[in-house]
Structure formats: C-alpha cells, structure tokens
Design a protein around this motif. Structure first.
Motif, PDB file in Angstrom:
ATOM      1  N   ALA A   4       0.838  -1.197   0.000  1.00 46.15           N
ATOM      2  CA  ALA A   4       0.000   0.000   0.000  1.00 46.15           C
ATOM      3  C   ALA A   4       0.873   1.247   0.000  1.00 46.15           C
ATOM      4  N   THR A   5       0.450   2.228  -0.764  1.00 51.09           N
ATOM      5  CA  THR A   5       1.039   3.554  -0.692  1.00 51.09           C
ATOM      6  C   THR A   5      -0.095   4.553  -0.879  1.00 51.09           C
ATOM      7  N   HIS A   6       0.204   5.845  -0.737  1.00 54.04           N
ATOM      8  CA  HIS A   6      -0.880   6.821  -0.749  1.00 54.04           C
ATOM      9  C   HIS A   6      -1.385   7.098  -2.155  1.00 54.04           C
ATOM     10  N   SER A   7      -2.631   7.484  -2.235  1.00 52.19           N
ATOM     11  CA  SER A   7      -3.219   7.925  -3.499  1.00 52.19           C
ATOM     12  C   SER A   7      -2.826   9.379  -3.736  1.00 52.19           C
ATOM     13  N   GLY A   8      -3.320   9.965  -4.828  1.00 50.45           N
ATOM     14  CA  GLY A   8      -2.972  11.341  -5.158  1.00 50.45           C
ATOM     15  C   GLY A   8      -1.601  11.438  -5.787  1.00 50.45           C
ATOM     16  N   SER A   9      -1.022  12.625  -5.740  1.00 46.36           N
ATOM     17  CA  SER A   9       0.295  12.850  -6.351  1.00 46.36           C
ATOM     18  C   SER A   9       1.348  11.968  -5.689  1.00 46.36           C
ATOM     19  N   PHE A  10       2.251  11.459  -6.503  1.00 52.40           N
ATOM     20  CA  PHE A  10       3.321  10.616  -5.987  1.00 52.40           C
ATOM     21  C   PHE A  10       4.652  11.329  -6.107  1.00 52.40           C
ATOM     22  N   HIS A  11       5.642  10.804  -5.405  1.00 50.32           N
ATOM     23  CA  HIS A  11       6.982  11.399  -5.382  1.00 50.32           C
ATOM     24  C   HIS A  11       8.021  10.296  -5.524  1.00 50.32           C
ATOM     25  N   ALA A  12       9.256  10.706  -5.683  1.00 47.99           N
ATOM     26  CA  ALA A  12      10.319   9.730  -5.922  1.00 47.99           C
ATOM     27  C   ALA A  12      10.510   8.784  -4.744  1.00 47.99           C
ATOM     28  N   ASP A  13      10.245   9.252  -3.513  1.00 44.43           N
ATOM     29  CA  ASP A  13      10.522   8.376  -2.374  1.00 44.43           C
ATOM     30  C   ASP A  13       9.536   7.211  -2.306  1.00 44.43           C
ATOM     31  N   ASN A 148       3.708  12.777 -12.819  1.00 42.74           N
ATOM     32  CA  ASN A 148       2.374  13.088 -12.315  1.00 42.74           C
ATOM     33  C   ASN A 148       1.558  13.831 -13.369  1.00 42.74           C
ATOM     34  N   PRO A 149       0.264  13.528 -13.482  1.00 47.44           N
ATOM     35  CA  PRO A 149      -0.599  14.339 -14.343  1.00 47.44           C
ATOM     36  C   PRO A 149      -0.638  15.774 -13.823  1.00 47.44           C
ATOM     37  N   ASN A 150      -0.688  16.757 -14.741  1.00 49.79           N
ATOM     38  CA  ASN A 150      -0.819  18.140 -14.292  1.00 49.79           C
ATOM     39  C   ASN A 150      -2.287  18.563 -14.347  1.00 49.79           C
ATOM     40  N   TRP A 151      -2.552  19.835 -14.094  1.00 53.88           N
ATOM     41  CA  TRP A 151      -3.946  20.287 -13.986  1.00 53.88           C
ATOM     42  C   TRP A 151      -4.688  20.159 -15.313  1.00 53.88           C
ATOM     43  N   GLU A 165      -7.414   7.227 -11.667  1.00 56.51           N
ATOM     44  CA  GLU A 165      -7.004   6.127 -12.538  1.00 56.51           C
ATOM     45  C   GLU A 165      -5.808   6.543 -13.388  1.00 56.51           C
ATOM     46  N   MET A 166      -5.836   7.786 -13.860  1.00 59.11           N
ATOM     47  CA  MET A 166      -4.721   8.310 -14.646  1.00 59.11           C
ATOM     48  C   MET A 166      -3.447   8.366 -13.796  1.00 59.11           C
ATOM     49  N   ARG A 167      -3.583   8.831 -12.545  1.00 60.74           N
ATOM     50  CA  ARG A 167      -2.426   8.893 -11.659  1.00 60.74           C
ATOM     51  C   ARG A 167      -1.858   7.494 -11.404  1.00 60.74           C
ATOM     52  N   SER A 168      -2.727   6.525 -11.224  1.00 54.72           N
ATOM     53  CA  SER A 168      -2.268   5.157 -10.966  1.00 54.72           C
ATOM     54  C   SER A 168      -1.492   4.597 -12.154  1.00 54.72           C
ATOM     55  N   LYS A 169      -1.945   4.886 -13.362  1.00 55.47           N
ATOM     56  CA  LYS A 169      -1.222   4.450 -14.555  1.00 55.47           C
ATOM     57  C   LYS A 169       0.150   5.113 -14.627  1.00 55.47           C
ATOM     58  N   ARG A 173       4.075   3.629 -14.532  1.00 55.34           N
ATOM     59  CA  ARG A 173       5.098   4.014 -15.510  1.00 55.34           C
ATOM     60  C   ARG A 173       6.348   4.523 -14.796  1.00 55.34           C
ATOM     61  N   ALA A 174       6.134   5.365 -13.778  1.00 55.39           N
ATOM     62  CA  ALA A 174       7.265   5.889 -13.015  1.00 55.39           C
ATOM     63  C   ALA A 174       7.990   4.772 -12.277  1.00 55.39           C
ATOM     64  N   MET A 175       7.234   3.804 -11.777  1.00 55.71           N
ATOM     65  CA  MET A 175       7.830   2.678 -11.062  1.00 55.71           C
ATOM     66  C   MET A 175       8.689   1.837 -11.996  1.00 55.71           C
ATOM     67  N   GLU A 176       8.238   1.612 -13.222  1.00 58.65           N
ATOM     68  CA  GLU A 176       9.036   0.866 -14.204  1.00 58.65           C
ATOM     69  C   GLU A 176      10.333   1.613 -14.529  1.00 58.65           C
ATOM     70  N   PHE A 177      10.206   2.913 -14.693  1.00 63.94           N
ATOM     71  CA  PHE A 177      11.377   3.751 -14.959  1.00 63.94           C
ATOM     72  C   PHE A 177      12.367   3.666 -13.795  1.00 63.94           C
ATOM     73  N   MET A 178      11.860   3.769 -12.567  1.00 59.77           N
ATOM     74  CA  MET A 178      12.720   3.714 -11.388  1.00 59.77           C
ATOM     75  C   MET A 178      13.350   2.341 -11.239  1.00 59.77           C
ATOM     76  N   THR A 179      12.628   1.300 -11.586  1.00 64.07           N
ATOM     77  CA  THR A 179      13.185  -0.055 -11.506  1.00 64.07           C
ATOM     78  C   THR A 179      14.371  -0.205 -12.462  1.00 64.07           C
ATOM     79  N   ASP A 180      14.260   0.375 -13.653  1.00 65.82           N
ATOM     80  CA  ASP A 180      15.381   0.339 -14.593  1.00 65.82           C
ATOM     81  C   ASP A 180      16.602   1.059 -14.014  1.00 65.82           C
ATOM     82  N   ILE A 181      16.366   2.178 -13.365  1.00 61.47           N
ATOM     83  CA  ILE A 181      17.468   2.910 -12.738  1.00 61.47           C
ATOM     84  C   ILE A 181      18.111   2.064 -11.652  1.00 61.47           C
TER      85      ILE A 181
END
Length: 311
Positions: A4-13, A148-151, A165-169, A173-181
């Motif tokens: 579980a992690t929080h909904s809404g905007s996400f961050h690198a941490d 993150n989606p913008n306004w 739903e858009m944020r979750s997608k 995508r960000a998680m896949e990118f971070m996994t590659d890093i």
C-alpha cells in the motif's frame, strides 16, 4: 502480498520504495489509498500509515515525533526506510537475475550502502525539504515528479475517479522507470567489482606510464586513479567501434582535469588533419577537450601515446 502507498500525487521516495519491494515480491498487489483500514490490512505500507516499523512492513516518516536519520544526519524518507531494511536483499536479487553474479552478504550490503550514498539519500532530501529537487532541476526526484498528471490532464479527465485512474497508470510508468534505474545502479557496481582484477592485470607499457586494456568497456578510471599513480594514459580497444582509444587519466574523481593532457595541437582534429599532425596514418580523432583520442590500429594508438608522453 499487498503493498500500500498513498493515493494522489506521488513522489520519488514512494516510487523507489514500492519499486524495491516489487523487485523482491514481484507478484504483490499494489494499492494506492489513504483508507486506514486498507492500509492496516496491507503487508507493506510505504509513505502512508503514520508508522515506522520495518519488521511489520511499515515505512512512513510523516508521523509526529519521527526522528529517523542516517549517521551522516540525512533524515530518512520512505525511500531510505525501505532501502535500509531491504536494500542489500534487493541488490543481491538483481545481481543474480541481471548480472548472473552471486554476491556475498557483505558484498551486497556494501553496494547497498553505495547506492544509498549516491542515489537514495537525495530522494529523501528532496522529499523532506532538505534540498529543493536534489541534485538539481533534472535530478531524479524532479524527473519522477514529472510523471504526475498536471492540472490540464486532470481537467481533461473530468472527474475524480478518472483522474485517480490516470495517476495510478502514471505511478506504474514511473515505477518501471525507477526499476530500470535501480537495475542499472546494481549492474554498474557489480561490473566495477568484476573489473578490478582485469584492470589490475592490464599490460603496463612505456615504463609503467601507459596501461593497455584489451576491452574498452571495462570501468578502469577509479582503479587506475587510486592504485596506479604512475599511469598517465590508457589504451583500450573498442569492440563496437573497431578502433583503439587513447584516454587521459583523471587527476580527481568526476573531473576532466587529467594527470597529463593530450597535446594542444591535436585538439579537435579528425582524419587527415590529425594524421598530418601526429604522423599516424590511421589516426581518427582527438576530442577538443584533449582527454580522448583514437586510432584504428594498436600501433597507431601507441605512437600517439608516446608522442603525448614526450609533449
């Protein structure tokens, strides 16, 4: 397993923390929520839940009284909390699956410490406000925030459910990118460890002032700089480009300042011009910064090295 992690905007941490857990528990279900009941039911809670208890899979840092910090004084955010607990296991897993290397427990831990120092602590610093977007406007934290989606995106979504739903997608995508890093960080360091002996066994030429390496892809700079104070130039063979490279040796880490530069008269020359300046018929180029040059043949690269030594 449920992460579980929080909904809404996400961050690198939170992206880093979830990515690490997903490497170790790849069949886990990911939920993004602030519902306390769903968070309590999850096996892991990253950046949400107001609790830090690694043994119970709780990795939040927002709660009142949180004082977790590294020995350096850098305060933990969720990326660092997850990495502190699972970093070495993650390194060992990725080293085996992506480099075919079985690391010792100590070896995996040392690499985990190095990745924390080079990457993870900066994600934490950006999240806790210790640095604006460390290390810079296009640092990893800032790049992840850009997923993150913008306004305009949210306005186009039209309602709360579609926006989430858009944020979750985008989170995935960000998680896949971070996994590659993360994978690249591990592969780079494992490769550096494996390269140690090959670089040390390279042939010394010209009274020990030139080192010959048959594989140009070997990461040699740190080893030569720390262990071979007499070496001024390195010749290596680039398999992909089918030519021999002549490198200067950095005087310091992360610096273009060299122990000895290539001749100023070569700077920026290519092909026939460089051949005329050096007397090496198959000379290819010399970088304008005079830290690298090339010739097709080994004999050509060695002659250029001798000229550079004499200059």
């Amino acid at each position: 397993m449920i992460i579980a992690t929080h909904s809404g905007s996400f961050h690198a941490d939170d992206i880093w923390g979830v990515a690490v857990l997903n490497v170790l528990f790849p069949n886990s279900e990911l939920i993004r929520t602030r519902d306390q009941e769903r968070i309590r039911e999850a096996d892991f809670a990253v950046d949400v839940g107001s609790e830090w208890d690694a043994k119970r899979g709780r990795f939040d840092h927002h709660q009142k009284g949180f004082a977790g910090a590294r020995q350096s004084g850098v305060i933990y955010a969720s990326a660092g909390l997850v990495w502190k607990e699972y970093g070495a296991r993650c390194v060992a897993s990725l080293a085996q699956s992506h480099a075919g290397v079985m690391l010792t427990e100590n070896g995996a831990q040392e690499i985990a410490y190095a990745i924390d120092a080079d990457v993870v602590q900066y994600l934490d610093m950006a999240d806790t406000g210790a640095a604006r977007s460390a290390p810079g406007g296009y640092g990893l934290s800032a790049v992840i925030s850009g997923f993150n989606p913008n306004w305009l995106d949210e306005q186009k979504a039209g309602n709360v459910a579609s926006a989430e739903e858009m944020r979750s997608k985008q989170f995935r995508r960000a998680m896949e990118f971070m996994t590659d890093i993360l994978i690249n960080q591990v592969k780079y360091r494992v490769g550096s460890l494996l390269a140690l002996e090959q670089v040390r066994q390279g042939e010394l030429l010209e009274g020990g002032k030139v080192l010959l390496l048959k594989n140009g892809a070997l990461p040699w700079s740190t080893i030569v700089r720390k262990e071979m104070p007499a070496v001024l130039f390195v010749i290596s063979y680039s398999i992909g480009e089918r030519r021999h490279m002549l490198h200067t040796v950095p005087a310091e880490a992360d610096s273009f300042k060299a122990r000895k530069d290539l001749p100023a008269a070569w700077a920026g020359l290519q092909g026939a011009e460089l051949a005329a300046a050096t007397g090496v018929p198959d000379a290819v180029f010399c970088h304008n910064g005079r830290f690298i040059a090339a010739a097709v043949s080994y004999e050509g690269a060695l002659k250029m090295a001798r000229l550079a030594l004499a200059g």
